[in-house]
Design a protein around this motif. Structure first.
Motif, PDB file in Angstrom:
ATOM      1  N   ILE A 244       0.975  -1.331  -0.096  1.00 13.00           N
ATOM      2  CA  ILE A 244      -0.004  -0.087   0.009  1.00 13.00           C
ATOM      3  C   ILE A 244       0.928   1.483   0.002  1.00 13.00           C
ATOM      4  O   ILE A 244       0.704   2.283  -0.804  1.00 13.00           O
ATOM      5  CB  ILE A 244      -1.145   0.086   1.231  1.00 13.00           C
ATOM      6  N   PHE A 245       2.083   1.048   0.647  1.00 11.63           N
ATOM      7  CA  PHE A 245       2.903   2.617   1.086  1.00 11.63           C
ATOM      8  C   PHE A 245       3.728   2.651  -0.087  1.00 11.63           C
ATOM      9  O   PHE A 245       4.120   3.711  -0.284  1.00 11.63           O
ATOM     10  CB  PHE A 245       3.189   2.618   2.254  1.00 11.63           C
ATOM     11  N   LEU A 246       4.316   1.319  -0.406  1.00 11.69           N
ATOM     12  CA  LEU A 246       5.593   1.693  -1.423  1.00 11.69           C
ATOM     13  C   LEU A 246       5.575   0.749  -2.892  1.00 11.69           C
ATOM     14  O   LEU A 246       6.358   0.942  -3.576  1.00 11.69           O
ATOM     15  CB  LEU A 246       6.711   0.759  -0.484  1.00 11.69           C
ATOM     16  N   LYS A 247       4.278   0.330  -3.026  1.00  6.86           N
ATOM     17  CA  LYS A 247       4.137  -0.070  -4.493  1.00  6.86           C
ATOM     18  C   LYS A 247       4.946  -1.169  -4.572  1.00  6.86           C
ATOM     19  O   LYS A 247       5.128  -2.124  -4.050  1.00  6.86           O
ATOM     20  CB  LYS A 247       3.999   1.065  -5.312  1.00  6.86           C
ATOM     21  N   GLY A 248       5.593  -1.256  -5.861  1.00  7.96           N
ATOM     22  CA  GLY A 248       6.578  -2.257  -6.258  1.00  7.96           C
ATOM     23  C   GLY A 248       7.594  -2.446  -5.363  1.00  7.96           C
ATOM     24  O   GLY A 248       8.478  -3.585  -5.356  1.00  7.96           O
ATOM     25  N   PHE A 249       7.966  -1.510  -4.390  1.00  7.19           N
ATOM     26  CA  PHE A 249       9.037  -1.878  -3.561  1.00  7.19           C
ATOM     27  C   PHE A 249       8.837  -2.599  -2.341  1.00  7.19           C
ATOM     28  O   PHE A 249       9.404  -3.153  -1.474  1.00  7.19           O
ATOM     29  CB  PHE A 249       9.711  -0.469  -3.029  1.00  7.19           C
ATOM     30  N   GLY A 250       7.495  -2.405  -2.149  1.00  7.83           N
ATOM     31  CA  GLY A 250       6.791  -3.196  -0.918  1.00  7.83           C
ATOM     32  C   GLY A 250       7.332  -4.663  -0.800  1.00  7.83           C
ATOM     33  O   GLY A 250       7.686  -5.249   0.269  1.00  7.83           O
ATOM     34  N   PRO A 251       6.743  -5.437  -1.890  1.00  8.55           N
ATOM     35  CA  PRO A 251       7.036  -6.891  -1.886  1.00  8.55           C
ATOM     36  C   PRO A 251       8.725  -7.123  -1.764  1.00  8.55           C
ATOM     37  O   PRO A 251       8.919  -7.992  -1.133  1.00  8.55           O
ATOM     38  CB  PRO A 251       6.435  -7.394  -3.110  1.00  8.55           C
ATOM     39  N   LEU A 252       9.444  -6.458  -2.207  1.00 10.51           N
ATOM     40  CA  LEU A 252      11.070  -6.809  -2.061  1.00 10.51           C
ATOM     41  C   LEU A 252      11.295  -6.566  -0.453  1.00 10.51           C
ATOM     42  O   LEU A 252      12.040  -7.332  -0.287  1.00 10.51           O
ATOM     43  CB  LEU A 252      11.489  -5.687  -2.949  1.00 10.51           C
ATOM     44  N   LEU A 253      10.776  -5.675   0.111  1.00  9.70           N
ATOM     45  CA  LEU A 253      11.093  -5.186   1.371  1.00  9.70           C
ATOM     46  C   LEU A 253      10.654  -6.269   2.180  1.00  9.70           C
ATOM     47  O   LEU A 253      11.225  -6.597   3.218  1.00  9.70           O
ATOM     48  CB  LEU A 253      10.808  -3.793   1.725  1.00  9.70           C
ATOM     49  N   ALA A 254       9.312  -6.612   1.977  1.00 12.33           N
ATOM     50  CA  ALA A 254       8.596  -7.894   2.868  1.00 12.33           C
ATOM     51  C   ALA A 254       9.509  -9.002   2.747  1.00 12.33           C
ATOM     52  O   ALA A 254       9.804  -9.770   3.543  1.00 12.33           O
ATOM     53  CB  ALA A 254       7.185  -7.986   2.493  1.00 12.33           C
ATOM     54  N   THR A 255       9.981  -9.281   1.551  1.00 10.71           N
ATOM     55  CA  THR A 255      10.720 -10.507   1.330  1.00 10.71           C
ATOM     56  C   THR A 255      12.130 -10.506   2.127  1.00 10.71           C
ATOM     57  O   THR A 255      12.680 -11.261   3.011  1.00 10.71           O
ATOM     58  CB  THR A 255      11.235 -10.746  -0.219  1.00 10.71           C
ATOM     59  N   GLY A 256      12.668  -9.282   2.095  1.00  9.37           N
ATOM     60  CA  GLY A 256      13.961  -9.075   2.741  1.00  9.37           C
ATOM     61  C   GLY A 256      13.863  -9.058   4.166  1.00  9.37           C
ATOM     62  O   GLY A 256      14.654  -9.866   4.840  1.00  9.37           O
ATOM     63  N   ILE A 257      12.725  -8.565   4.808  1.00 12.85           N
ATOM     64  CA  ILE A 257      12.301  -8.792   6.248  1.00 12.85           C
ATOM     65  C   ILE A 257      12.124 -10.110   6.486  1.00 12.85           C
ATOM     66  O   ILE A 257      12.780 -10.539   7.607  1.00 12.85           O
ATOM     67  CB  ILE A 257      11.301  -7.737   6.629  1.00 12.85           C
ATOM     68  N   GLY A 258      11.483 -10.811   5.909  1.00 11.82           N
ATOM     69  CA  GLY A 258      10.989 -12.179   6.360  1.00 11.82           C
ATOM     70  C   GLY A 258      12.136 -13.075   6.220  1.00 11.82           C
ATOM     71  O   GLY A 258      12.509 -14.097   7.092  1.00 11.82           O
ATOM     72  N   MET A 259      13.197 -12.968   5.229  1.00 10.26           N
ATOM     73  CA  MET A 259      14.382 -13.534   5.051  1.00 10.26           C
ATOM     74  C   MET A 259      15.394 -13.298   6.176  1.00 10.26           C
ATOM     75  O   MET A 259      16.065 -14.149   6.704  1.00 10.26           O
ATOM     76  CB  MET A 259      15.110 -13.425   3.665  1.00 10.26           C
ATOM     77  N   LEU A 260      15.421 -12.185   6.573  1.00  9.95           N
ATOM     78  CA  LEU A 260      16.290 -11.764   7.716  1.00  9.95           C
ATOM     79  C   LEU A 260      15.990 -12.331   8.882  1.00  9.95           C
ATOM     80  O   LEU A 260      16.941 -12.614   9.766  1.00  9.95           O
ATOM     81  CB  LEU A 260      16.416 -10.179   7.867  1.00  9.95           C
TER      82      LEU A 260
END
Length: 557
Positions: A440-456
């Motif tokens: 909602i807040f980051l559009k195409g950047f959002g899924p990438l950041l969510a992946t990075g957080i989950g993997m971290l």
């Protein structure tokens, strides 16, 4: 190639001594195996990215739509492929190494043959399932149905090819896998480009037909990859037969037990193997509905965004992630062998070596790609301001993804399968929790950041487990991480500076001039990193004394 060593035994004297190879140390095996797998993976990924230059252009105004369709097709196909492969190739590699360490080569050979029949059956069933279910999983997009079905055909071949790769990896022989991977990609791309050019430029057909034949190329490529494996198998058959003849034959293992053992060991490989695919599937099935609900973008614009982060950026960062995959594949049989021998010191050493190897390679690759994101993106996709920033951001996310691949493989190598699955699931839940608000807040950047957080999150839990249960030298790893990160950041600054200065002299929208900038920046930045690693001797500590030769050639004291 004659890479396999034969253990001392009363029967060895009867064998051809020319086939006996002096055993390498575990670290040498890991480095050599990683080298072969890295070469295969890197060239394969580079080829898989380079084809996009003409392919992307031939679709004209529909290029982003074509790439979105292609990406969606491959994401679902990857899930079916992981089910079809069932984690069995990695399980076979692990179990073959386990039996070979006990001088039970005959059991390992029988395990391979029984698993081969199983893979043929599973592959055919999964191909039928994907073909039949295509209309129901297309999210109402009729264009996806023929794409899914063209990919389903490949499921009849790839499981057998992957299993054969796993068999060779069980002997710590990575050469056949690397060459098979490379030939598979070459054959796939030749067919893909020829078919796309003919359909889009000669016949002037709809872009959907071009995508369908582009995805069908997976089947053609698999035939090429399987061919070289079969040829190598028969080339090495005499030597493998000799190893079987000198087996101890103390273990009495039934065929039923072999199949049950392989299936049991394959379960964690299935779950971990589909980890990145599950992350991608979450992106595919949440991004469109969330954007339709919380934005004013139409479906075509949403697909354009999806293509930018899930297609364009993902294809390029997979070049660096493939390095981690190569290391992960190499280390599993070695750890399994050490675990079988109950050599705790060797297990700890190999875990340390694997983590340090990951750091020395992945840190400069990820940060370097972020630094050259602009010319790199222009070369492959033409200039797109948003696409460039997404690629740069995705390059950083490649680090936690790559580390997850290595750590989860290390856990499986020491038979901590439940722990690997548990920490993966925790990370996936975290991804799902933050996914929607970030979109909602980051559009195409959002899924990438969510992946990075989950993997971290998964990575931190796994590192903690290794520290508590396997006695890894955390202090040493942190020292080397600090040093390598400092060198990688210096390289990043130099590389980014070269790119920015070059924009004053070259046209940033030109592919040819962007290629010049990319080569210049990569050469200067790469030299800075290599120089620092060699000058401080940190490369010697991680890669071994052989790098001293490189230091002499570069005249670094």
């Amino acid at each position: 190639m004659g890479r396999w060593s034969i253990k001392k035994n009363s029967k060895v004297d009867e064998l051809d001594k020319s086939n006996i190879v002096v055993s390498k140390t575990a670290k040498e095996k890991m480095l050599q195996g990683s080298a072969w797998m890295t070469i295969g993976s890197i060239f394969s990924r580079i080829l898989g990215a380079v084809y996009i230059i003409p392919w992307y252009g031939w679709f004209g105004a529909d290029k982003l739509q074509a790439n979105a369709l292609y990406t969606k097709g491959y994401t679902v196909y990857s899930m079916f492929l992981m089910i079809a492969i069932s984690g069995i190739p990695s399980a076979v590699a692990k179990q073959v190494a386990h039996y070979n360490a006990q001088n039970e080569y005959a059991v390992g050979r029988r395990l391979f043959k029984k698993s081969l029949l199983l893979m043929i059956i599973i592959g055919i069933l999964c191909a039928l399932l994907m073909w039949i279910s295509a209309p129901f999983i297309s999210q109402g997009d009729a264009n996806l149905v023929p794409v899914y079905r063209s990919l389903a055909v490949a499921l009849t071949v790839i499981p057998v090819m992957s299993l054969t790769r796993g068999f060779f990896q069980g002997y710590q022989d990575m050469f056949p896998s690397a060459m098979s991977q490379l030939l598979e990609q070459i054959v796939r791309i030749i067919y893909m480009l020829a078919a796309t050019f003919f359909i889009m430029r000669v016949l002037k057909e709809n872009y959907v037909m071009g995508v369908v034949h582009s995805t069908f190329a997976a089947f053609i490529g698999a035939l090429g990859g399987l061919f070289i494996l079969v040829a190598y198998y028969f080339r090495q058959k005499r030597q493998m037969d000799q190893l079987v003849l000198q087996s101890s034959n103390r273990l009495q293992v039934s065929d039923g037990h072999i199949i049950k053992e392989v299936l049991y060991e394959s379960i964690p490989f299935i779950i971990i193997g589909v980890s990145t695919t599950l992350y991608n599937l979450i992106d595919q099935f949440t991004f469109q509905p969330v954007m339709q609900r919380f934005s004013v973008l139409n479906l075509r614009q949403i697909n354009d965004w999806f293509a930018l982060f899930a297609g364009n950026a993902n294809k390029l960062i997979m070049i660096t992630i493939s390095l981690a995959s190569a290391m992960a594949i190499t280390v599993i049989p070695l750890l399994s062998e050490a675990y079988t021998k109950r050599d705790k010191e060797q297990i700890a050493t190999q875990i340390n070596d694997a983590l340090e190897l990951f750091l020395i390679v992945m840190l400069p690759c990820s940060l370097g790609m972020a630094a050259v994101a602009k010319p790199l993106y222009v070369i492959f996709y033409t200039y797109d301001h948003t696409g460039i920033f997404i690629l740069s951001f995705a390059s950083y996310i490649a680090l936690p993804i790559g580390l997850f691949m290595v750590l989860s493989s290390l856990l499986q190598g020491v038979y901590q399968n439940k722990i690997a699955i548990k920490y993966f699931v925790i990370g996936l839940i975290v991804k799902m929790i933050v996914q929607i608000p970030l979109i909602i807040f980051l559009k195409g950047f959002g899924p990438l950041l969510a992946t990075g957080i989950g993997m971290l999150v998964s990575n931190l839990l796994m590192l903690r487990f290794f520290y508590l249960h396997f006695g890894i030298n955390a202090a040493r790893i942190m020292r080397r991480f600090d040093g390598l990160l400092f060198f990688a950041l210096l390289m990043f600054g130099v590389t980014l500076g070269v790119v920015q200065l070059s924009n004053l002299l070259f046209n940033p929208n030109s592919r040819i001039q962007s290629l010049i900038v990319l080569l210049l920046a990569a050469a200067i930045g790469g030299y800075v990193y290599i120089y620092l690693c060699l000058k401080t001797r940190i490369a010697d500590k991680i890669l071994g004394a052989k790098v001293a030769g490189l230091r002499r050639r570069l005249r670094i004291k």
